[in-house]
Design a protein around this motif. Structure first.
Motif, PDB file in Angstrom:
ATOM      1  N   THR A  10       9.635   6.846  11.233  1.00  0.00           N
ATOM      2  CA  THR A  10       9.402   7.796  10.144  1.00  0.00           C
ATOM      3  C   THR A  10       8.514   8.961  10.535  1.00  0.00           C
ATOM      4  O   THR A  10       8.195   9.787   9.705  1.00  0.00           O
ATOM      5  N   ARG A  69      -7.604   6.403   1.687  1.00  0.00           N
ATOM      6  CA  ARG A  69      -6.182   6.764   1.689  1.00  0.00           C
ATOM      7  C   ARG A  69      -5.964   8.271   1.548  1.00  0.00           C
ATOM      8  O   ARG A  69      -5.175   8.844   2.303  1.00  0.00           O
ATOM      9  N   VAL A 119      -9.582   0.863   3.069  1.00  0.00           N
ATOM     10  CA  VAL A 119      -8.249   1.458   3.220  1.00  0.00           C
ATOM     11  C   VAL A 119      -7.876   2.202   1.937  1.00  0.00           C
ATOM     12  O   VAL A 119      -7.355   3.314   1.968  1.00  0.00           O
ATOM     13  N   SER A 122       1.079   3.029  -3.368  1.00  0.00           N
ATOM     14  CA  SER A 122      -0.147   3.708  -3.789  1.00  0.00           C
ATOM     15  C   SER A 122      -0.370   5.003  -3.016  1.00  0.00           C
ATOM     16  O   SER A 122      -0.980   5.936  -3.522  1.00  0.00           O
ATOM     17  N   ARG A 123       0.163   5.091  -1.802  1.00  0.00           N
ATOM     18  CA  ARG A 123       0.096   6.384  -1.092  1.00  0.00           C
ATOM     19  C   ARG A 123       0.921   7.436  -1.840  1.00  0.00           C
ATOM     20  O   ARG A 123       0.527   8.600  -1.943  1.00  0.00           O
ATOM     21  N   GLY A 165       0.795  -1.226   0.000  1.00  0.00           N
ATOM     22  CA  GLY A 165       0.000   0.000   0.000  1.00  0.00           C
ATOM     23  C   GLY A 165       0.824   1.270   0.000  1.00  0.00           C
ATOM     24  O   GLY A 165       0.293   2.351  -0.274  1.00  0.00           O
ATOM     25  N   ASP A 175       4.680   6.586   6.136  1.00  0.00           N
ATOM     26  CA  ASP A 175       5.626   5.519   5.784  1.00  0.00           C
ATOM     27  C   ASP A 175       6.870   6.014   5.050  1.00  0.00           C
ATOM     28  O   ASP A 175       7.727   5.215   4.692  1.00  0.00           O
ATOM     29  N   VAL A 176       6.965   7.298   4.807  1.00  0.00           N
ATOM     30  CA  VAL A 176       8.115   7.824   4.080  1.00  0.00           C
ATOM     31  C   VAL A 176       9.239   8.179   5.061  1.00  0.00           C
ATOM     32  O   VAL A 176       9.009   8.841   6.067  1.00  0.00           O
ATOM     33  N   HIS A 194      -3.519   8.631   8.243  1.00  0.00           N
ATOM     34  CA  HIS A 194      -2.910   7.344   7.961  1.00  0.00           C
ATOM     35  C   HIS A 194      -4.001   6.295   8.118  1.00  0.00           C
ATOM     36  O   HIS A 194      -5.009   6.542   8.783  1.00  0.00           O
TER      37      HIS A 194
END
Lengths: 160, 564
Positions: B181, B122, B118, A17-18, A14, A69-70, B127
């Motif tokens: 992160t 998005r 999800v 795709s973000r 996923g 997530d980056v 998140h």
């Protein structure tokens, strides 16, 4: 202006795709995209090229940073970097042109990876400008198919 | 000892300090509901539509200052939450939404009530997660709450497959959430603070432009201290209302499309704009090149992507608003004696006072016809300005923003960014749950109240004495106003030719319905409502074609206002 942006991200479903969603959601096009695992299996490196003025690219960079997530975002235009892309080009190679194709490929330090009676598939690696040059030269001979990997890029190490 | 995923879910909520959640059951979350019914540590509020669960969690979060929680089933339960989530995202409200999902082995099979929530959410969540392994459940929930409440707050969604919730797991010990992160910046850079303070001390015509970030970071005291110390006038965005006392002489009220004449003029003529937790939205700036053309801009925001997004910023400060303002106050206190400096803006304040005298926030009286603005003024008067006001979206929202002069943060709940009709009533229910002793009023239109009117049942079931003030003009008023001004009064699809009898409707649900048709009936109706310990609809039949003014037509400069 063309920008090469390098993004380190968590290697999880996923996440890609973000990243692409940020672009599509703002109507920006991604010209090329390449992703693979880094030395740390939990981290992937994504390199993409896009076009836009500095304010747009700054906004994209900030939005990328904002994704949970980056890990790291680098606009490679702002650093010294080594940039490479690979193309596999299928070019017509018949009696009169077979030798010429080989000569050209040799000049560009490419190699033949597939042979048939009427064509060669050749592999060429280099910065985008080199790929453009080889494609321009082969085009009059007759290009049948091109597959490209998209750009990858690495910052140069500090010299001192 | 192993416990079920559903039990772990409840234990986790408890651990996060959650005592109230808003939800609607279904097949995919039936295990959780089974456990919820066996515990009394968490109160579950059964809404009548999943959208309302999210808005209620949003209202709850704003008033309580904690993370709001909603729980719904898979498929349609999940898709119904999208509007609420998108609204919370635009307004940076910390909520966690749990959606049920089909069992993991069925995901991707087009199973009954399966939807890729999800994927759908998005772009409108801070998140989101799909929990695929039972052992990930607890760490995911902890991480979600951490993300929702820290940095620039926002909604986080967790999709819970039925088999994950049904599995038996070990409950891991609570550890501080550490993420590789995600580390928001709270403390301002001292060099930037110094630059900003020097600019402020130098400015002759400074204006503070305060946004929702002031409310979210509890920076109202620091902001008030800074403004009063140096006598800097303050204007607020819709989301910033309550961040600075609306009745203070330095308050210019709201700016932007329906802002006051003097606030918009002051911003346009300022030489320094101090933006605190605001994001230069198009409803605030109007035509962007004409927005504060002579001003240097300081921008304090915890979200770096807000800075220089719409307007080029001269002095950015990436930090929590409260921390940044505190640092600025300290710097200024060390450098100067405010007593010597406070008079520096006197001429500027006089100029603003002159603008205010020329075009105060006003409306025209019309005999015994009820003006909607009058209703809001009366609500302010009869609640002493101490009520929590939620709004729907449209004219009702703007009149509430203009005429109820908010003095406290967290007292004005509105869907500011997304502009959701149907937000106000469920948000008011959530607010009332968070603050049972406060008066909570939903200022509504006859159009928007019908978008979540079914929540009257929820309010009744849980004894939520929310007061609904319908400014009933028989139109979708804001669109009608645009049609009047820009489309030759071609009232396409805006007259509400059929509406329910709102008084009878309230009674049908077991609530109280009151109606005022003349100006003199307004006060008695409000008084009656305020002393009623039940959900009340006040149906105010107001002048039909009243407009919201001032108004900056879309795409015009903020100085080009249409006035009363």
């Amino acid at each position: 202006m063309r920008h090469v942006i390098s993004v380190l991200l968590q290697n999880k479903p996923g996440v890609l795709s973000r990243v692409t969603g940020l672009f599509s959601g703002r109507g920006f096009n991604i010209e090329s995209l390449s992703v693979a695992q880094t030395i740390d299996p939990e981290v992937s490196c994504l390199t993409l090229t896009t076009k836009g003025d500095d304010m747009i690219v700054e906004q994209i960079t900030k939005q990328l940073h904002k994704l949970i997530d980056v890990i790291k975002v680098t606009d490679m235009n702002e650093t010294e970097s080594v940039e490479r892309e690979m193309a596999i080009i299928r070019v017509k190679a018949e009696a009169g042109t077979r030798a010429e194709v080989l000569r050209i490929i040799d000049i560009f330090r490419g190699k033949v990876v597939d042979v048939s009676p009427k064509s060669y598939a050749v592999e060429v690696t280099g910065p985008a400008s080199k790929l453009k040059a080889v494609i321009d030269i082969l085009r009059p001979i007759g290009i049948q198919e091109i597959v490209r990997t998209g750009v990858i890029s690495m910052s140069r190490a500090k010299k001192s | 000892m192993k416990i079920s995923g559903a039990q772990a879910f409840i234990k986790c909520l408890q651990e996060q300090g959650v005592d109230t959640i808003f939800g609607f059951p279904g097949g995919a979350v039936i295990e959780i509901y089974d456990e919820l019914n066996k515990t009394d540590v968490i109160k579950h509020v059964l809404v009548r539509h999943e959208q309302a669960a999210v808005h209620a969690a949003d209202g709850y979060a704003r008033v309580k200052g904690e993370v709001g929680v909603a729980l719904v089933t898979s498929g349609p339960g999940a898709t119904n939450t999208v509007t609420g989530i998108a609204s919370a995202y635009c307004d940076s409200i910390p909520i966690v939404v749990f959606t049920g999902q089909v069992p993991t082995q069925l995901i991707g099979n087009d199973a009954f009530q399966e939807v890729d929530i999800v994927g759908i959410t998005r772009p409108c969540t801070k998140h989101n997660y799909l929990v695929k392994k039972p052992e990930d459940l607890v760490p995911t929930i902890r991480e979600a709450f951490h993300i929702a409440r820290t940095g620039r707050p926002g909604p986080v969604l967790i999709d819970l497959p039925k088999d994950v919730v049904g599995a038996m797991i070990n409950f891991p010990e609570m550890k501080q959430v550490k993420m590789r992160t995600y580390r928001p910046t709270y403390e301002p850079h001292p060099g930037q603070v110094e630059k900003a303070c020097k600019a402020i001390l130098k400015a002759k015509r400074p204006v503070i432009y305060a946004g929702g970030g002031v409310v979210l970071s509890d920076a109202n005291e620091e902001l008030t201290a800074l403004a009063r110390k140096l006598n800097i006038p303050v204007t607020m965005t819709l989301m910033g209302l309550g961040g600075f006392p609306g009745t203070d002489s330095l308050s210019m009220g709201m700016l932007g499309m329906h802002g006051t004449y003097y606030a918009n003029m002051a911003v346009a003529k300022s030489d320094l704009l101090i933006s605190v937790g605001a994001r230069f939205d198009d409803r605030v700036t109007g035509r962007i090149d004409a927005f504060a053309p002579d001003a240097k801009i300081i921008h304090i925001d915890i979200d770096p992507s807000s800075i220089s997004k719409n307007v080029k910023v001269d002095i950015p400060i990436v930090a929590d608003c409260r921390h940044a303002l505190a640092a600025m106050n300290t710097w200024i206190d060390r450098k100067i004696d405010p007593a010597d400096h406070g008079g520096k803006t006197a001429a500027w304040l006089e100029k603003i006072a002159a603008w205010r005298n020329k075009h105060p926030l006003a409306y025209k009286e019309d005999g015994d016809v009820i003006k909607p603005q009058f209703v809001v003024e009366k609500l302010h008067e009869l609640t002493g300005g101490e009520a929590i006001i939620s709004t729907e979206v449209g004219q009702n929202q703007m009149w509430a923003a203009q005429f109820y002069h908010f003095n406290h943060p967290g007292s004005f709940l509105t869907s500011g960014g997304l502009g959701v009709m149907g937000y106000g009533f469920p948000a008011a229910i959530g607010a009332q749950m968070a603050a049972p002793d406060r008066t909570v009023i939903d200022v509504a239109g006859d159009g928007s109240i019908q978008m979540n009117i079914q929540e009257l049942a929820t309010a009744r079931q849980y004894g939520c004495p929310v007061k609904i003030a319908i400014l009933n003009n028989g139109y979708l008023g804001m669109v009608r106003q645009w049609q009047e001004l820009f489309f030759d009064k071609n009232y396409s699809a805006t007259p509400l030719d059929v509406s329910p009898d709102f008084v009878a409707l309230a009674q049908a649900y077991g609530g109280v319905g009151l109606r005022a048709k003349t100006k003199s009936e307004v006060e008695p109706v409000i008084r009656e409502a305020l002393k009623t310990d039940n959900v009340v609809i006040m149906d105010f039949v107001v002048s039909r074609e009243e407009g919201v003014y001032p108004m900056v037509p879309a795409g015009k400069a903020t100085t080009e206002m249409l006035l009363v």
